[in-house]
Structures are given as C-alpha cells and as structure tokens.
Design an enzyme around this catalytic site. Structure first.
Site, PDB file in Angstrom:
ATOM      1  N   SER A 240      -6.256  -3.238  12.258  1.00  0.00           N
ATOM      2  CA  SER A 240      -6.160  -1.973  12.993  1.00  0.00           C
ATOM      3  C   SER A 240      -7.000  -2.068  14.249  1.00  0.00           C
ATOM      4  CB  SER A 240      -6.693  -0.823  12.128  1.00  0.00           C
ATOM      5  OG  SER A 240      -6.812   0.369  12.904  1.00  0.00           O
TER       6      SER A 240
ATOM      7  N   TYR B  33     -13.355   2.622   6.905  1.00  0.00           N
ATOM      8  CA  TYR B  33     -12.005   2.053   7.110  1.00  0.00           C
ATOM      9  C   TYR B  33     -12.037   1.042   8.261  1.00  0.00           C
ATOM     10  CZ  TYR B  33      -7.162   1.978   8.878  1.00  0.00           C
ATOM     11  OH  TYR B  33      -5.931   1.587   9.352  1.00  0.00           O
TER      12      TYR B  33
HETATM   13  P1  NAP Z   1       1.270   4.540   4.658  1.00  0.00           P
HETATM   14  O1  NAP Z   1       2.468   5.131   5.300  1.00  0.00           O
HETATM   15  O2  NAP Z   1       0.212   5.431   4.107  1.00  0.00           O
HETATM   16  O3  NAP Z   1       1.743   3.492   3.534  1.00  0.00           O
HETATM   17  C1  NAP Z   1       0.780   2.828   2.778  1.00  0.00           C
HETATM   18  C2  NAP Z   1       1.468   1.815   1.907  1.00  0.00           C
HETATM   19  O4  NAP Z   1       0.455   1.075   1.200  1.00  0.00           O
HETATM   20  C3  NAP Z   1       2.361   2.443   0.859  1.00  0.00           C
HETATM   21  O5  NAP Z   1       3.468   1.593   0.693  1.00  0.00           O
HETATM   22  C4  NAP Z   1       1.483   2.450  -0.399  1.00  0.00           C
HETATM   23  O6  NAP Z   1       2.227   2.412  -1.614  1.00  0.00           O
HETATM   24  C5  NAP Z   1       0.733   1.154  -0.197  1.00  0.00           C
HETATM   25  N1  NAP Z   1      -0.541   1.049  -0.929  1.00  0.00           N
HETATM   26  C6  NAP Z   1      -1.633   1.843  -0.841  1.00  0.00           C
HETATM   27  N2  NAP Z   1      -2.602   1.402  -1.667  1.00  0.00           N
HETATM   28  C7  NAP Z   1      -2.110   0.315  -2.295  1.00  0.00           C
HETATM   29  C8  NAP Z   1      -2.604  -0.556  -3.288  1.00  0.00           C
HETATM   30  N3  NAP Z   1      -3.839  -0.415  -3.804  1.00  0.00           N
HETATM   31  N4  NAP Z   1      -1.805  -1.561  -3.733  1.00  0.00           N
HETATM   32  C9  NAP Z   1      -0.551  -1.720  -3.225  1.00  0.00           C
HETATM   33  N5  NAP Z   1      -0.029  -0.931  -2.287  1.00  0.00           N
HETATM   34  C10 NAP Z   1      -0.796   0.086  -1.825  1.00  0.00           C
HETATM   35  O7  NAP Z   1       0.480   3.591   5.693  1.00  0.00           O
HETATM   36  P2  NAP Z   1       0.874   2.914   7.097  1.00  0.00           P
HETATM   37  O8  NAP Z   1       0.396   3.803   8.160  1.00  0.00           O
HETATM   38  O9  NAP Z   1       2.259   2.409   7.085  1.00  0.00           O
HETATM   39  O10 NAP Z   1      -0.167   1.699   7.058  1.00  0.00           O
HETATM   40  C11 NAP Z   1       0.200   0.383   6.716  1.00  0.00           C
HETATM   41  C12 NAP Z   1      -0.915  -0.531   7.208  1.00  0.00           C
HETATM   42  O11 NAP Z   1      -1.084  -0.333   8.610  1.00  0.00           O
HETATM   43  C13 NAP Z   1      -2.294  -0.233   6.579  1.00  0.00           C
HETATM   44  O12 NAP Z   1      -2.969  -1.434   6.331  1.00  0.00           O
HETATM   45  C14 NAP Z   1      -3.005   0.565   7.662  1.00  0.00           C
HETATM   46  O13 NAP Z   1      -4.404   0.442   7.561  1.00  0.00           O
HETATM   47  C15 NAP Z   1      -2.445  -0.100   8.892  1.00  0.00           C
HETATM   48  N6  NAP Z   1      -2.574   0.717  10.092  1.00  0.00           N
HETATM   49  C16 NAP Z   1      -1.887   1.892  10.227  1.00  0.00           C
HETATM   50  C17 NAP Z   1      -2.050   2.642  11.379  1.00  0.00           C
HETATM   51  C18 NAP Z   1      -1.341   3.941  11.617  1.00  0.00           C
HETATM   52  O14 NAP Z   1      -1.601   4.579  12.668  1.00  0.00           O
HETATM   53  N7  NAP Z   1      -0.449   4.384  10.730  1.00  0.00           N
HETATM   54  C19 NAP Z   1      -2.930   2.202  12.368  1.00  0.00           C
HETATM   55  C20 NAP Z   1      -3.614   1.019  12.184  1.00  0.00           C
HETATM   56  C21 NAP Z   1      -3.421   0.279  11.046  1.00  0.00           C
HETATM   57  P3  NAP Z   1       2.812   3.765  -2.320  1.00  0.00           P
HETATM   58  O15 NAP Z   1       3.992   4.198  -1.476  1.00  0.00           O
HETATM   59  O16 NAP Z   1       3.215   3.317  -3.672  1.00  0.00           O
HETATM   60  O17 NAP Z   1       1.700   4.772  -2.312  1.00  0.00           O
END
Ligand code: NAP
Length: 248
Positions: free
Chosen positions: A143, A157
């Site tokens: 991130s 985080y």
């Molecule tokens: P999201 O929509 O909240 O989705 C999170 C995903 O991770 C879901 O598929 C969830 O599964 C899964 N998950 C959570 N805890 C887990 C665990 N212990 N074991 C296995 N799976 C797990 O998040 P997102 O925004 O797409 O983020 C994806 C990645 O991008 C993350 O690493 C996040 O830190 C990074 N990121 C996101 C942003 C942003 O602005 N969105 C920015 C920077 C980085 P379930 O559906 O089963 O709950």
C-alpha cells in the site's frame, strides 16, 4: 499448459478483479477467501461462464495449517502453481497509535504480514528451481500507506505494509536465481469495501480532492498492474514496486 495462479483474498475488491482479469488472460485461478463464500463462488461462476477454470478455497492466511491446506488443495485440483498474488489484507477502525492495543496489533500483523510470508513460503517451495519447480512470479499487494504512514488513521496497517515492502525486496533477492520474480503494487484510495472496515465507507471521496489526479482508483486499475508484473513482459523486473495512488 495453463498457468496456475493463487489469489489470496480473491472474493472481493482488488483480489476479485485480479482473479477475473487473470482468468481472461488464460490463467487457471484459485480464489482464496476468508469468510465470504458467496462472494468467492460468484467470482468462480463468472470465470466459468466465460469459459475459464477456477476454484474457491477458504483459508485464513494468518493460520499456518490453513495455508498448508490451501496450497495442497491447489496441487491436487489445479496442478503446479506458477503465480501467487498475496492480496489478502485487513485494516481496523481509524485510531491513533496511543490507543492501539496488543490484540489489534496481532490481528493486523497476522493477516497482512504473517499471511504473506506463509503463502510466499508455500509458493517458493513449489516454484523454485532449487526444489525442482519451473519458476514463477509473486506479486505482493502492499500500500502507499507504507510510505505515507496513515497518521491518525491506522499506523499499524501502514507499518504492516512496510513489512510487505521489505519482504518484497528481501525475497526477490533470495530467489532471483531460482526462476522466481517478486514484486509489489502499492495502491491507495481504491473504491472497495475495505474503507468501511476502517469506519469510513466514504473515505475515498473525502480524500480524492487532495490527490494530484483528483479522483480515487478502481480495482481494475490495480489488477492491470498486477497482471503486468506477473507476465513475461516484466521478465527482467524483480524486487520493485508500482505505485497506484493517483499521483500521491
Ligand atoms: P476488501 O475489499 O476488504 O477485500 C479483502 C479481501 O481479503 C477479501 O477477499 C477477504 O475475504 C480477504 N481476507 C481478509 N482477511 C483474510 C484472511 N485472514 N485470510 C484470507 N483472506 C482474507 O479489500 P481490498 O481493498 O480489495 O484490499 C485488497 C488488498 O489491497 C489488501 O491487502 C489491502 O491492504 C490492499 N490495499 C487496498 C487499498 C484500497 O484503497 N482499497 C489501498 C492500498 C492497499 P472475505 O471476502 O472472505 O472476507
């Protein structure tokens, strides 16, 4: 032979978009999820109806036994893995460091850091030429928080993503001559469910005017970068980062 990709946290957001794009590019995909089976199954159905091959596998990436089972299932059902996207990640309610407790720190670091290490370990054991594998590629989803720090929101985080940056550099050098490339994307301000977990579903819209591009990002924009890093087009690229943060 199709390439086999494991996407952790592939049921929603960036992971789901990555799984769909990978399948469209010919990968056979394992969509790992934590609790949301319906969402993971919907991604699998979408891939299958477009003529692709995918499975959904539940595993908490922070638990070593779950991760071992996840990769065993992939061995048995899909065959030799050639790519891993360490995407699963969590954040918690926005608070200051002075209010963070031990239990929260364990949760965040277990999911974000331990999970990525454990999955990378299983992937390397299978892909490294040192272990008789054919090589492959790993993309870690870090991130922009790792360089911005997330002050007043979730420094824990951000610090966990700092660890992912270091994992990316260290592991890339460790396995570079074993046929494995390791890179990371550093997104920020992407429209997904994650911001609701921080207590502010509308966070991206609040922040967007402060970004050079004046807009938030879409999951597909991150998925495009991930797929490039996985691809042969990135064959001389390892230990590096693509920032996707609207210019911030
Ligand atoms: P999201 O929509 O909240 O989705 C999170 C995903 O991770 C879901 O598929 C969830 O599964 C899964 N998950 C959570 N805890 C887990 C665990 N212990 N074991 C296995 N799976 C797990 O998040 P997102 O925004 O797409 O983020 C994806 C990645 O991008 C993350 O690493 C996040 O830190 C990074 N990121 C996101 C942003 C942003 O602005 N969105 C920015 C920077 C980085 P379930 O559906 O089963 O709950």
């Amino acid at each position: 032979m199709s390439k086999v990709l494991v996407v952790t946290g592939g049921s929603r957001g960036i992971g789901a978009e990555t799984a769909l794009l990978a399948a469209a590019r010919g990968y056979v995909v394992c969509i790992n999820y934590y609790k949301n089976k319906a969402a993971a199954d919907a991604v699998v159905d979408q891939i299958k109806s477009a003529g692709g091959k995918a499975i959904a596998v539940a595993a908490d990436v922070s638990r070593e036994s779950d991760v071992k089972d996840l990769f065993k299932t992939v061995d048995e059902k899909l065959g030799q893995i050639s790519a891993l996207v360490n995407n699963a990640g969590i954040l918690e309610k926005q608070i200051r460091v002075e209010d963070i407790d031990e239990v929260r720190l364990h949760r965040v670091f277990a999911a974000n850091v331990f999970g990525s290490f454990l999955c990378a370990r299983e992937a390397v054991r299978r892909m490294s030429t040192k272990h008789g594998g054919y090589g492959g590629a790993i993309v870690n989803v870090s991130s922009a928080a790792s360089r911005l720090g997330s002050a007043g929101e979730y420094v824990d985080y951000a610090a966990s993503k700092g660890a992912i940056d270091t994992l990316t550099i260290g592991l890339s050098r460790e396995v570079a001559e074993e046929g494995i490339r390791v890179n990371a994307v550093r997104p920020a301000f992407i429209y997904t469910d994650m911001h609701a977990d921080g207590g502010e579903p509308g966070r991206v819209d609040r922040i967007k005017e402060s970004l050079p591009m004046k807009r938030g990002g879409q999951p597909i924009e991150v998925a495009n970068a991930i797929l490039w890093l996985l691809s042969e087009e990135a064959s001389y690229t390892t230990g590096t980062f693509i920032d996707l943060a609207g210019g911030k």
